[in-house]
Write a protein that holds these residues in place. Sequence first.
Motif, short mmCIF file in Angstrom:
data_model
loop_
_atom_site.label_atom_id
_atom_site.label_comp_id
_atom_site.label_asym_id
_atom_site.label_seq_id
_atom_site.Cartn_x
_atom_site.Cartn_y
_atom_site.Cartn_z
N ARG A 38 53.13 75.02 43.73
CA ARG A 38 52.21 74.12 43.58
C ARG A 38 52.61 72.66 44.43
NH1 ARG A 38 51.33 74.69 36.83
NH2 ARG A 38 50.79 76.76 37.13
N PRO A 39 53.98 72.37 44.44
CA PRO A 39 54.30 71.23 45.13
C PRO A 39 53.94 71.15 46.75
CG PRO A 39 56.18 71.91 43.74
CD PRO A 39 55.07 73.04 43.86
N PHE A 40 53.83 72.41 47.29
CA PHE A 40 53.58 72.53 48.65
C PHE A 40 52.30 72.78 48.87
CE2 PHE A 40 57.87 74.47 47.65
CZ PHE A 40 58.53 73.25 47.79
N CYS A 41 51.16 72.82 48.03
CA CYS A 41 49.69 73.10 48.40
C CYS A 41 48.99 71.78 48.13
CB CYS A 41 48.98 74.07 47.52
SG CYS A 41 47.71 74.73 48.13
N LEU A 42 48.56 71.09 49.15
CA LEU A 42 47.86 69.71 49.01
C LEU A 42 46.37 69.76 48.83
CD1 LEU A 42 49.81 68.09 52.01
CD2 LEU A 42 50.63 68.66 49.72
N ASP A 43 45.67 69.28 48.09
CA ASP A 43 44.51 69.01 47.85
C ASP A 43 43.81 67.90 48.82
OD1 ASP A 43 44.89 66.41 46.83
OD2 ASP A 43 44.52 67.06 44.83
N LYS A 44 42.53 67.86 49.02
CA LYS A 44 41.85 67.05 50.12
C LYS A 44 42.43 65.80 50.10
CE LYS A 44 37.41 64.90 51.16
NZ LYS A 44 36.13 64.86 50.73
N ARG A 45 42.58 65.18 48.70
CA ARG A 45 43.10 63.73 48.73
C ARG A 45 44.51 63.72 49.24
NH1 ARG A 45 42.43 60.91 43.06
NH2 ARG A 45 40.16 61.64 43.32
N ALA A 46 45.35 64.57 48.85
CA ALA A 46 46.84 64.51 49.46
C ALA A 46 46.90 64.86 50.99
CB ALA A 46 47.71 65.55 48.50
N VAL A 47 45.90 65.69 51.32
CA VAL A 47 45.94 66.16 52.80
C VAL A 47 45.55 64.59 53.60
CG1 VAL A 47 44.76 66.93 54.69
CG2 VAL A 47 45.49 68.38 52.91
N ILE A 48 44.56 63.74 53.04
CA ILE A 48 44.15 62.31 53.71
C ILE A 48 45.12 61.71 53.57
CG2 ILE A 48 42.43 60.62 53.64
CD1 ILE A 48 40.30 62.87 52.49
N ALA A 49 46.03 61.60 52.33
CA ALA A 49 46.83 60.56 52.35
C ALA A 49 48.20 60.68 53.11
CB ALA A 49 47.10 60.53 50.79
N ASN A 50 48.42 62.17 53.47
CA ASN A 50 49.66 62.25 54.19
C ASN A 50 49.39 62.25 55.74
OD1 ASN A 50 51.80 63.23 55.63
ND2 ASN A 50 52.23 64.69 54.09
N ASN A 51 49.10 61.05 56.43
CA ASN A 51 48.55 60.93 58.04
C ASN A 51 49.25 61.93 58.70
OD1 ASN A 51 46.71 59.63 59.60
ND2 ASN A 51 48.52 58.66 60.51
N VAL A 52 50.55 61.99 58.89
CA VAL A 52 51.29 63.14 59.76
C VAL A 52 51.07 64.35 59.44
CG1 VAL A 52 53.57 63.78 60.34
CG2 VAL A 52 53.32 61.44 59.82
N PHE A 53 50.88 64.80 58.38
CA PHE A 53 50.24 66.16 57.98
C PHE A 53 48.91 66.34 58.38
CE2 PHE A 53 48.19 69.31 55.35
CZ PHE A 53 48.80 70.54 55.76
N TYR A 54 47.91 65.19 57.99
CA TYR A 54 46.53 65.17 58.51
C TYR A 54 46.24 65.43 59.92
CZ TYR A 54 41.87 63.67 58.92
OH TYR A 54 40.51 63.80 59.27
N ARG A 55 47.35 64.83 60.97
CA ARG A 55 46.86 64.90 62.15
C ARG A 55 47.44 66.17 62.60
NH1 ARG A 55 46.83 60.07 65.24
NH2 ARG A 55 46.65 61.41 66.89
N LYS A 56 48.52 66.58 62.21
CA LYS A 56 49.04 67.89 62.41
C LYS A 56 48.07 69.18 62.13
CE LYS A 56 53.78 67.07 62.64
NZ LYS A 56 55.08 67.38 61.96
N TRP A 57 47.48 69.18 60.80
CA TRP A 57 46.46 70.00 60.44
C TRP A 57 45.18 70.07 61.20
CZ3 TRP A 57 41.79 67.71 58.64
CH2 TRP A 57 40.80 68.94 58.35
N LEU A 58 44.59 68.93 61.64
CA LEU A 58 43.69 68.89 62.50
C LEU A 58 43.70 69.54 63.78
CD1 LEU A 58 40.80 67.62 62.19
CD2 LEU A 58 41.58 65.27 63.12
N LYS A 59 44.93 69.44 64.40
CA LYS A 59 45.32 69.93 65.81
C LYS A 59 45.55 71.72 65.47
CE LYS A 59 48.80 67.38 66.48
NZ LYS A 59 49.89 66.69 67.45
N ALA A 60 45.80 71.86 64.20
CA ALA A 60 45.91 73.49 64.24
C ALA A 60 44.59 74.13 63.87
CB ALA A 60 46.89 73.53 62.67
N TRP A 61 43.62 73.39 63.25
CA TRP A 61 42.44 73.82 62.90
C TRP A 61 41.56 73.69 63.97
CZ3 TRP A 61 40.15 73.85 57.40
CH2 TRP A 61 41.31 74.53 56.42
N SER A 62 41.91 72.98 65.11
CA SER A 62 40.85 73.01 66.16
C SER A 62 41.72 72.72 67.49
CB SER A 62 39.99 71.63 66.06
OG SER A 62 40.66 70.54 66.17
N ASP A 63 41.10 72.33 68.91
CA ASP A 63 41.56 72.05 69.91
C ASP A 63 42.22 70.93 70.17
OD1 ASP A 63 41.30 74.78 70.23
OD2 ASP A 63 39.57 74.65 71.38
#
Length: 498
Positions: A118-143
């Motif tokens: 559970r601690p390692f699975c981020l819901d939408k709010r947590a993804v948005i709040a973690n800007n470093v992860f958000y940027r990396k996630w966006l690059k993983a899910w697109s070009d």
Amino acid sequence: MNVLSIVIILLMLFPCQVNAGELSTALAKENETATAYFFSHLIETPDPDIAELTMALKMMPKGADVHIHYSGAIYAETYLDWVGNKGYCIYDRSDPKLNIEIYQIETRQKNQLPRENRPFCLDKRAVIANNVFYRKWLKAWSDKDFYNHYHTEKAPDQQFFDTFNYFSPLSHQILMEGLAKLKNRAKHENVQYLEIMLKKAPAFEYPDLAKALDALDPDADENRVFAVLAPYANFMAKDPFVAKGISDYIQTGEAAISGLDDDKFRIRLQSYAVRNMPRAAVFSSLYSAFSAAHGSKKIVGVNIVGPENGYIAIRDYKLYMLMFRYLKQLFPDVHLSLHAGELASGMVPPENLANHIRYAVDIAGANRIGHGVDIATEVNALALLNELREKDIPIEINLTSNDFILGVRGNAHPIKLYQRYGVPFVISSDDPGVSRSDLTHEFLIFVTNYKPSYADIKTAVFNSLRYSFLSPEEKLAELQDLRSRFLIYESEIAKIAN
């Protein structure tokens, strides 16, 4: 003195000899000429005004997008909204002991997960709040940002195709909302028709029949292949479980687009199979796709998708084309748009660049070719170009994805070769969500890189509807609407040009 001034003088001097229709025609011609000058002025320069071109192309009627994948057309941000709506979460790390992988969607509710996950699975709010992860996630899910800074990167084609693994658990759970979003985007871009590859047709495997397929030599002749395919097709035709699966597939597709057509927009579907699968899965999926296209007025064509350079895709390419040929005999009314020639030198051995487009045309009987990038390396390419022209088989040009996946851009792309030999083509978007693009941007690349005349641009737009798989009546109505849209557009551009 311009044409319009002359017409006005004639009306004043000889009012009974010039009617309103003639005035309208003359004015329309003048507007078209002014628009052609406007584009020529912007394009035929070493340093085009990209901002004004973008504005003009966004305004321009673009007819249809006939090569677009649903799951790849949805932007990552939309998928994240859906993750939130579903109560899902996204892992922020990989851990084999926990059986989790970074950026993957977890489709169980968080309170249903093992406590240690559970601690390692981020819901939408947590993804948005973690800007470093958000940027990396966006690059993983697109070009996004693949080339504009240094980072440890995958091969471009691997990056592209890997994105689908991330959002695939979600993409087909939400169809109506996603298609409505694509409709709104299309209308915002002045696109009136979408022909979307929505869902893979269902596959049905029968182990005993599959053995005969698996035993086939990839280069087996047509008679031998057909002798193996016939029992499989006959079994499927009589199996009520198959009939139910195909019926459910049709109903799902038709329900997804229900109510989206209006007086300014239409949407239709292509069915498809996926390469690089067991042969029985590919053939049975193709049988379902043909059967669905035959049985539904909303499913207008059949395709085959997936990386064309995969080992199985290369090995079984001719066999796939013979599957199409066999099924076309069973369902002669079904239209085919085939991904073929989405290859470039260095991706595969040279001999694998020799015949994919030709086989799609001569064996499968394709009505349209998707991509067609390796045309110059085909055996007797000149004869093939002439054949494409004579058979009036258009090429679906996808400039952004050809650049990213294949590394083919600028004058290395064969679009000018097709144009030189009179082969019709359309401009399409492919996977605009993954590519972070849209149809306007595809036209922008077209005009800035290849400097077509306005007449050439307009021809490409009209081709998108001329070669669509709409019924003749629907196609006629859409072409008439497109002409009306251009009259309005050219009157607006003429005001700027003058």
